[in-house]
Motif scaffolding. Structure first.
Motif, short mmCIF file in Angstrom:
data_model
loop_
_atom_site.label_atom_id
_atom_site.label_comp_id
_atom_site.label_asym_id
_atom_site.label_seq_id
_atom_site.Cartn_x
_atom_site.Cartn_y
_atom_site.Cartn_z
N GLN A 165 34.77 28.48 33.04
CA GLN A 165 36.03 27.59 32.92
C GLN A 165 36.32 26.47 33.75
N PHE A 166 36.18 26.82 35.05
CA PHE A 166 36.44 25.80 36.03
C PHE A 166 35.08 24.75 35.81
N PHE A 167 34.12 25.13 35.95
CA PHE A 167 33.02 24.16 35.76
C PHE A 167 33.09 23.33 34.37
N MET A 168 33.32 23.96 33.33
CA MET A 168 33.54 23.12 32.04
C MET A 168 34.60 22.39 31.93
N SER A 169 35.59 22.58 32.83
CA SER A 169 36.72 21.54 33.08
C SER A 169 36.19 20.31 33.79
N HIS A 170 35.49 20.64 34.45
CA HIS A 170 35.03 19.54 35.73
C HIS A 170 33.65 19.34 35.52
N PRO A 171 33.17 18.84 34.53
CA PRO A 171 31.62 18.72 34.42
C PRO A 171 31.15 17.50 35.32
N ASP A 172 29.93 17.65 35.74
CA ASP A 172 29.08 16.50 36.46
C ASP A 172 29.79 16.09 38.03
N LYS A 173 30.69 16.96 38.44
CA LYS A 173 31.16 16.91 39.61
C LYS A 173 30.72 17.85 40.52
N VAL A 174 30.47 17.51 41.90
CA VAL A 174 30.02 18.50 42.70
C VAL A 174 31.30 19.10 43.40
N PHE A 175 31.05 20.45 43.68
CA PHE A 175 32.05 21.19 44.26
C PHE A 175 31.50 21.86 45.52
N THR A 176 32.17 22.12 46.66
CA THR A 176 31.73 22.81 47.56
C THR A 176 31.93 24.18 47.54
N ARG A 177 31.51 25.09 48.31
CA ARG A 177 31.64 26.65 48.16
C ARG A 177 33.12 26.96 48.47
N THR A 178 33.91 26.31 49.33
CA THR A 178 35.20 26.42 49.70
C THR A 178 36.23 25.98 48.59
N GLN A 179 35.72 24.96 47.75
CA GLN A 179 36.51 24.22 46.99
C GLN A 179 36.58 25.34 45.62
N LEU A 180 35.26 26.00 45.34
CA LEU A 180 34.81 26.73 44.33
C LEU A 180 36.02 28.16 44.64
N LEU A 181 35.72 28.57 45.78
CA LEU A 181 36.74 29.51 46.21
C LEU A 181 38.07 29.63 45.70
N GLN A 217 23.72 23.47 38.79
CA GLN A 217 22.79 22.81 39.53
C GLN A 217 23.11 23.04 41.16
N THR A 218 22.12 23.35 41.98
CA THR A 218 22.51 23.18 43.64
C THR A 218 22.28 21.90 44.10
N VAL A 219 23.33 21.51 44.53
CA VAL A 219 23.43 20.09 45.28
C VAL A 219 23.13 20.43 46.97
N ARG A 220 22.17 20.10 47.27
CA ARG A 220 21.70 20.61 48.72
C ARG A 220 22.52 20.25 49.67
N GLY A 221 22.87 21.01 50.61
CA GLY A 221 23.78 20.84 51.81
C GLY A 221 25.33 20.18 51.22
N PHE A 222 25.41 20.55 49.92
CA PHE A 222 26.86 20.40 49.67
C PHE A 222 27.44 21.62 48.74
N GLY A 223 26.89 21.81 47.91
CA GLY A 223 27.56 22.71 46.84
C GLY A 223 26.87 22.89 45.43
N TYR A 224 27.65 22.98 44.47
CA TYR A 224 27.05 23.22 43.15
C TYR A 224 27.88 22.14 42.19
N ARG A 225 26.90 21.87 41.03
CA ARG A 225 27.70 21.02 39.86
C ARG A 225 27.11 21.60 38.61
N PHE A 226 28.36 21.59 37.79
CA PHE A 226 27.82 21.92 36.29
C PHE A 226 27.62 20.68 35.63
N SER A 227 26.48 20.61 34.84
CA SER A 227 26.16 19.57 34.00
C SER A 227 25.21 19.78 32.71
N VAL A 228 25.62 19.23 31.63
CA VAL A 228 24.93 19.40 30.44
C VAL A 228 23.84 18.49 30.34
#
Ligand code: CA
Length: 230
Positions: A165-181, A217-228
């Motif tokens: 739900q969070f990823f699909m609401s914010h596609p193509d943006k990179v989030f750190t683990r802390t932001q996801l938490l 997708q894993t964004v090395r050294g930063f976190g994760y991104r959801f993208s179609v």
């Protein structure tokens, strides 16, 4: 659609905990505090989509705080639902009106609370409320709590559902683990950052059944991104 952030201000532990459980079940991101000082601190960093505010609080009452935040332009649009006790508070509440979008008299049923919350959020001018988030061929239905890819229903756990739900609401943006938490689990819960990795791994495993593990997708050294898009 947006992942709704709800701020709960309630000093009674049992009620506050119940509210957190109920609202997290329907996939809201919840932050719960027990007094106005903590609530104000939260507002300084985050604008919630709605505040669930108890009338009687230590030091500064919920009513007093509602009056104060309504005077500040940046907070004026945040809907407030007040929680009150039956009797005197209820009577005052009816006469209060100003700045309150709705109120609930304790004790109330979780179902009714969720229905009122949705109604207030739907009315609030900030959002075009829709129970469905559609990204590419993925559809996430927050009312039916269902994720589909094309015609197939995806079997996801509640946590995976909230992540999606969070990823699909914010596609193509990179989030750190802390932001996801903060956004997916809420700051009221203590979880280690590597737990995020565990859940992402599980989510990818689920998506792999549909050949879509590349969505997260894993964004090395930063976190994760959801993208179609690849
Ligand atoms: Ca109270």
């Amino acid at each position: 659609m947006h992942n709704f952030i709800i701020l709960i201000v309630e000093d009674e532990d049992a009620i506050r905990e119940m509210l957190v459980v109920v609202l997290e079940q329907v996939s809201f991101t919840v932050h719960a505090v027990s007094n106005v000082e903590e609530a104000q601190h939260f507002l300084n960093n985050t604008l919630p989509d709605l505040i669930l505010l108890d009338w009687m609080l230590p030091n500064i009452s919920g009513v007093e705080w509602a009056r104060r935040i309504r005077k500040e332009q940046i907070y004026q649009e945040i809907p407030i639902i007040m929680l009150t006790a039956r009797g005197e508070e209820e009577d005052k509440m009816r006469g209060f009106g100003c700045g309150i979008d709705d109120y609930m008299i304790k004790p109330f049923s979780p179902r009714e609370l969720v229905a009122r919350l949705h109604a207030v959020l739907r009315r609030s001018s900030k959002h075009q409320w829709s129970p469905k988030i559609i990204t590419g061929d993925l559809t996430l239905d927050t009312e039916q709590h269902r994720l589909t890819i094309g015609e197939q229903i995806v079997d996801v756990s509640p946590t995976e559902f909230r992540l999606m739900q969070f990823f699909m609401s914010h596609p193509d943006k990179v989030f750190t683990r802390t932001q996801l938490l903060d956004q997916v689990w809420g700051r009221s819960v203590y979880i280690e950052e590597r737990t995020v990795d565990v859940h992402i791994r599980r989510l990818r495993k689920v998506l792999e059944n549909y050949d879509r593990e590349d969505l997260v997708q894993t964004v090395r050294g930063f976190g994760y991104r959801f993208s179609v898009n690849q």
